[in-house]
Design a protein around this motif. Structure first.
Motif, PDB file in Angstrom:
ATOM      1  N   GLU A   1       0.833  -1.060  -0.488  1.00  0.00           N
ATOM      2  CA  GLU A   1       0.241   0.037  -0.401  1.00  0.00           C
ATOM      3  C   GLU A   1       0.940   1.220  -0.215  1.00  0.00           C
ATOM      4  OE1 GLU A   1      -3.765  -1.264   1.882  1.00  0.00           O
ATOM      5  OE2 GLU A   1      -2.325  -0.880   3.544  1.00  0.00           O
ATOM      6  N   ILE A   2       1.918   1.505   0.888  1.00  0.00           N
ATOM      7  CA  ILE A   2       2.492   2.518   0.634  1.00  0.00           C
ATOM      8  C   ILE A   2       3.480   2.959  -0.505  1.00  0.00           C
ATOM      9  CG2 ILE A   2       5.263   1.896   1.870  1.00  0.00           C
ATOM     10  CD1 ILE A   2       5.012   4.061   3.642  1.00  0.00           C
ATOM     11  N   LEU A   3       3.921   1.475  -1.472  1.00  0.00           N
ATOM     12  CA  LEU A   3       4.704   1.589  -2.690  1.00  0.00           C
ATOM     13  C   LEU A   3       3.679   2.472  -3.564  1.00  0.00           C
ATOM     14  CD1 LEU A   3       6.328   0.973  -4.719  1.00  0.00           C
ATOM     15  CD2 LEU A   3       6.046  -1.566  -5.049  1.00  0.00           C
ATOM     16  N   GLY A   4       1.962   1.812  -2.903  1.00  0.00           N
ATOM     17  CA  GLY A   4       0.910   1.950  -4.145  1.00  0.00           C
ATOM     18  C   GLY A   4       0.968   3.293  -3.676  1.00  0.00           C
ATOM     19  N   LEU A   5       1.337   4.729  -2.807  1.00  0.00           N
ATOM     20  CA  LEU A   5       0.553   5.687  -2.224  1.00  0.00           C
ATOM     21  C   LEU A   5       2.145   6.761  -3.372  1.00  0.00           C
ATOM     22  CD1 LEU A   5      -0.021   5.697   1.237  1.00  0.00           C
ATOM     23  CD2 LEU A   5      -1.569   6.558  -0.712  1.00  0.00           C
ATOM     24  N   LEU A   6       3.400   5.686  -3.360  1.00  0.00           N
ATOM     25  CA  LEU A   6       4.111   6.418  -3.836  1.00  0.00           C
ATOM     26  C   LEU A   6       4.326   6.438  -4.808  1.00  0.00           C
ATOM     27  CD1 LEU A   6       7.332   5.247  -1.993  1.00  0.00           C
ATOM     28  CD2 LEU A   6       7.041   7.052  -1.834  1.00  0.00           C
ATOM     29  N   SER A   7       3.774   5.126  -5.742  1.00  0.00           N
ATOM     30  CA  SER A   7       3.184   5.661  -6.924  1.00  0.00           C
ATOM     31  C   SER A   7       2.124   6.903  -7.997  1.00  0.00           C
ATOM     32  CB  SER A   7       2.784   3.958  -7.416  1.00  0.00           C
ATOM     33  OG  SER A   7       1.238   3.451  -7.238  1.00  0.00           O
ATOM     34  N   LYS A   8       1.937   7.303  -6.666  1.00  0.00           N
ATOM     35  CA  LYS A   8       1.169   8.093  -7.762  1.00  0.00           C
ATOM     36  C   LYS A   8       1.715   9.509  -7.759  1.00  0.00           C
ATOM     37  CE  LYS A   8      -3.917   6.335  -5.183  1.00  0.00           C
ATOM     38  NZ  LYS A   8      -4.455   6.324  -4.310  1.00  0.00           N
ATOM     39  N   ASN A   9       2.838   9.363  -6.706  1.00  0.00           N
ATOM     40  CA  ASN A   9       3.251  10.636  -6.855  1.00  0.00           C
ATOM     41  C   ASN A   9       4.386  10.279  -7.687  1.00  0.00           C
ATOM     42  OD1 ASN A   9       2.177  11.607  -5.078  1.00  0.00           O
ATOM     43  ND2 ASN A   9       3.206  11.115  -3.612  1.00  0.00           N
TER      44      ASN A   9
ATOM     45  N   HIS B   1      -0.484  -8.478  -5.062  1.00  0.00           N
ATOM     46  CA  HIS B   1      -0.196  -7.250  -4.596  1.00  0.00           C
ATOM     47  C   HIS B   1       0.249  -6.005  -5.201  1.00  0.00           C
ATOM     48  CE1 HIS B   1       1.358  -9.112  -0.774  1.00  0.00           C
ATOM     49  NE2 HIS B   1       0.634  -8.697  -0.463  1.00  0.00           N
ATOM     50  N   PHE B   2      -0.037  -6.390  -6.634  1.00  0.00           N
ATOM     51  CA  PHE B   2       0.590  -5.057  -7.628  1.00  0.00           C
ATOM     52  C   PHE B   2      -0.351  -4.483  -7.776  1.00  0.00           C
ATOM     53  CE2 PHE B   2       1.069  -8.410 -10.824  1.00  0.00           C
ATOM     54  CZ  PHE B   2      -0.695  -8.622 -11.007  1.00  0.00           C
ATOM     55  N   LEU B   3      -1.904  -4.979  -6.985  1.00  0.00           N
ATOM     56  CA  LEU B   3      -2.524  -3.883  -7.493  1.00  0.00           C
ATOM     57  C   LEU B   3      -2.927  -2.464  -6.846  1.00  0.00           C
ATOM     58  CD1 LEU B   3      -5.656  -7.244  -7.786  1.00  0.00           C
ATOM     59  CD2 LEU B   3      -4.410  -5.821  -9.679  1.00  0.00           C
ATOM     60  N   GLU B   4      -2.381  -2.805  -5.608  1.00  0.00           N
ATOM     61  CA  GLU B   4      -1.825  -0.906  -5.107  1.00  0.00           C
ATOM     62  C   GLU B   4      -1.160   0.032  -5.680  1.00  0.00           C
ATOM     63  OE1 GLU B   4      -3.523  -0.663  -2.553  1.00  0.00           O
ATOM     64  OE2 GLU B   4      -4.185  -2.559  -1.746  1.00  0.00           O
ATOM     65  N   ILE B   5      -0.223  -0.843  -6.968  1.00  0.00           N
ATOM     66  CA  ILE B   5      -0.063   0.502  -7.881  1.00  0.00           C
ATOM     67  C   ILE B   5      -0.449   1.416  -8.780  1.00  0.00           C
ATOM     68  CG2 ILE B   5       2.026   0.444  -9.400  1.00  0.00           C
ATOM     69  CD1 ILE B   5       3.556  -2.360  -7.372  1.00  0.00           C
ATOM     70  N   SER B   6       0.263   2.843  -8.809  1.00  0.00           N
ATOM     71  CA  SER B   6      -0.608   2.851 -10.415  1.00  0.00           C
ATOM     72  C   SER B   6       0.282   3.231 -11.337  1.00  0.00           C
ATOM     73  CB  SER B   6      -0.978   4.431  -9.828  1.00  0.00           C
ATOM     74  OG  SER B   6      -2.655   4.383  -8.554  1.00  0.00           O
ATOM     75  N   PRO B   7      -0.127   3.537 -12.401  1.00  0.00           N
ATOM     76  CA  PRO B   7       1.387   2.786 -13.100  1.00  0.00           C
ATOM     77  C   PRO B   7       1.049   3.520 -14.529  1.00  0.00           C
ATOM     78  CG  PRO B   7       0.648   0.830 -13.353  1.00  0.00           C
ATOM     79  CD  PRO B   7      -0.487   1.349 -12.593  1.00  0.00           C
ATOM     80  N   LYS B   8       2.050   4.068 -14.961  1.00  0.00           N
ATOM     81  CA  LYS B   8       1.773   4.486 -16.423  1.00  0.00           C
ATOM     82  C   LYS B   8       2.221   3.994 -17.760  1.00  0.00           C
ATOM     83  CE  LYS B   8       0.116   8.569 -15.440  1.00  0.00           C
ATOM     84  NZ  LYS B   8      -0.951   8.954 -16.479  1.00  0.00           N
ATOM     85  N   THR B   9       3.249   2.965 -17.249  1.00  0.00           N
ATOM     86  CA  THR B   9       3.953   1.943 -18.107  1.00  0.00           C
ATOM     87  C   THR B   9       3.910   0.329 -16.886  1.00  0.00           C
ATOM     88  OG1 THR B   9       5.583   3.248 -18.721  1.00  0.00           O
ATOM     89  CG2 THR B   9       6.200   0.784 -19.463  1.00  0.00           C
ATOM     90  N   ILE B  10       3.646  -0.861 -18.083  1.00  0.00           N
ATOM     91  CA  ILE B  10       3.757  -1.698 -17.260  1.00  0.00           C
ATOM     92  C   ILE B  10       4.197  -2.958 -18.117  1.00  0.00           C
ATOM     93  CG2 ILE B  10       1.997  -4.389 -16.546  1.00  0.00           C
ATOM     94  CD1 ILE B  10       0.487  -2.332 -15.760  1.00  0.00           C
ATOM     95  N   LEU B  11       5.835  -3.367 -17.597  1.00  0.00           N
ATOM     96  CA  LEU B  11       6.174  -4.529 -18.464  1.00  0.00           C
ATOM     97  C   LEU B  11       5.933  -5.396 -17.828  1.00  0.00           C
ATOM     98  CD1 LEU B  11      10.013  -4.716 -19.619  1.00  0.00           C
ATOM     99  CD2 LEU B  11       9.745  -5.996 -18.431  1.00  0.00           C
ATOM    100  N   ILE B  12       5.151  -7.035 -18.302  1.00  0.00           N
ATOM    101  CA  ILE B  12       5.533  -8.432 -18.712  1.00  0.00           C
ATOM    102  C   ILE B  12       6.601  -9.140 -18.722  1.00  0.00           C
ATOM    103  CG2 ILE B  12       3.671 -10.237 -18.050  1.00  0.00           C
ATOM    104  CD1 ILE B  12       1.731  -8.199 -17.889  1.00  0.00           C
TER     105      ILE B  12
END
Length: 479
Positions: free
Chosen positions: A101-109, A172-183
């Motif tokens: 969740e804290i990683l997710g918060l960071l990703s928004k910034n 857990h990665f569903l908490e992240i807000s990405p602009k780019t995703i690599l699979i």
């Protein structure tokens, strides 16, 4: 996710601060001028490194560690809801969030690049971060391992780019807000939370659904499962076998100079020659993945080439740690490319615990060191994973000359007594013997027996690989 403004947070407590992911966020917050403290069950080299940065760490998790002046309580995903420190934080009305969740918060910034997949995400995240650094993009990076160039598992930059390893465990990665995703790839793993490959693919699809039309999805075009993912975002592909936007062709192994060399093609047009000290086809894919990201973020190819050539791996991923000399005395390696291994036994540490990772790592060792005997000391990770992937496990060890097979590692709190009782390493050893009677394999009940078997079997010119995600790593620390 809770509505928390990190700018208004001053003092943060990390429960389970010694975890590879949690420690990275703790350091990130410290370098962003937050007051950081935390707790862990045992001492470790990660804990020691955090202390050297000035972080106060309690060994032992107790209610009295938690005080009213704490603004935010962050807990490792390994800690249950009724954990004593979590209960105390709630009692004191301290805001409580998980590592993801804290990683997710960071990703928004940030302009967040999320790197995910069953295999290779830590290595790909590290290579991508280093390429961006060489390319003067000044990235922020959070990775689930340690990189020598940064002396740790994170990099604080001044740009708006965040390159983050995104873990699929318990989604857990569903908490992240990405602009780019690599699979990188999708393959069944974590059977404690995914009952089928389809369920895993569906979860990756949920993650990709977070991308907007102008965002970017990068996929491995040779991964059948990854190609099942649909998106409204822009798509960029990489591969070796199937026609892709970015491709590696004419792959050659230079055993003498410990290199892999390949031609890089974009839209079927040759653009550069890439050299790497990383072994194995799996690392060609990791490099292609990193180059795909840097290509889309306008990093100069010459900067990328320099970063790749100067990258020699991360902690516990084909990590060439040291060697035993002819008198069996151990020496640490500072630069693998400057070591003459004649009459020496090389020690490699590896985190591999999935059958595909084991198989590919052993294949890579055989390719780079074709004339050396390979001794693998392996500890399976979790009984559930071992049981579900048993058919794949028994076919993963063919490139080893001698296997020392330790009892299965039980992750505290993750498995029930029933799950633990359903399989053991002795059963796995017998199945491996039936599958390949020519393989030399020995059972070890614990680390002490593994050490004893290593000492009685290691010869000059051997390659010793100590592999697993459990406590087998402690053997290396003793060396």
């Amino acid at each position: 996710m809770q509505n928390i403004n990190l700018e208004k947070i001053n003092k943060i407590y990390f429960a389970g601060i010694g975890g590879i992911g949690t420690s990275a966020i703790a350091k990130f917050m410290l370098q962003n001028n937050k007051q950081v403290i935390g707790s862990e069950l045992v001492e470790s080299e990660i804990v020691d490194g955090l202390r050297k940065l000035g972080i106060k760490i309690f060994i032992g998790q107790k209610a009295e560690n938690i005080t009213k002046d704490i603004d935010l309580f962050v807990y490792s995903p390994a800690l249950p809801f009724d954990h004593i420190e979590r209960k105390t934080a709630r009692k004191l009305k301290i805001k409580e969030i998980s590592y993801s969740e804290i990683l997710g918060l960071l990703s928004k910034n940030y302009n967040t690049i999320a790197i995910c997949g069953t295999h290779g995400k830590s290595t790909t995240t590290a290579i991508t971060g280093l390429i961006f650094e060489y390319g003067k993009k000044d990235p922020n990076v959070i990775v689930g391992s340690k990189l020598k160039q940064w002396d740790g598992n994170m990099r604080l930059g001044k740009s708006n780019i965040l390159i983050a390893e995104a873990c699929e465990w318990k989604a857990h990665f569903l908490e992240i807000s990405p602009k780019t995703i690599l699979i990188n790839n999708i393959e069944l793993d974590h059977p404690d939370c995914y009952k089928s490959e389809k369920e895993m693919i569906d979860t990756f699809q949920k993650f990709v659904n977070k991308l907007k039309k102008d965002d970017l999805l990068i996929i491995n075009n040779d991964s059948k499962q990854s190609k099942k993912i649909k998106t409204k975002a822009k798509i960029f592909t990489f591969g070796i076998k199937n026609i892709s936007d970015l491709m590696a062709k004419n792959i050659k192994i230079d055993v003498k100079n410990q290199k892999q060399i390949f031609d890089l093609y974009f839209k079927n047009y040759p653009i550069s020659k890439i050299e790497t000290h990383l072994p194995g086809i799996i690392n060609i894919y990791n490099i292609l993945a990193s180059l795909s990201i840097s290509f889309n973020y306008n990093v100069d190819i010459n900067d990328a080439k320099k970063a790749i050539l100067n990258f020699d791996g991360i902690w516990r991923r084909f990590d060439r740690i040291g060697y035993f000399d002819i008198k069996n005395k151990f020496h640490l390696i500072k630069n693998i490319n400057k070591i003459d291994l004649k009459d020496k036994s090389l020690l490699i540490s590896d985190y591999g615990h999935h059958p595909t990772a084991i198989k590919e790592t052993l294949k890579a060792v055989k390719e780079f060191y074709p004339h050396k005997r390979i001794i693998l000391a392996f500890q399976p990770h979790e009984h559930t994973r071992t049981k579900v992937l048993l058919k794949e496990y028994i076919k993963s060890f063919d490139n080893a000359d001698l296997i020392i097979f330790e009892e299965i590692f039980t992750v505290p709190g993750r498995e029930s007594k029933q799950e633990i009782s359903m399989i053991n390493s002795k059963e796995v050893v017998e199945k491996i013997k039936r599958y390949n009677p020519k393989l030399k394999i020995k059972y070890a009940k614990d680390n002490e027996e593994v050490k004893s078997l290593i000492k009685s079997n290691l010869k000059k010119n051997d390659i010793l690989i100590i592999m697993g995600a459990g406590n087998i790593y402690n053997i290396i620390k003793e060396f």
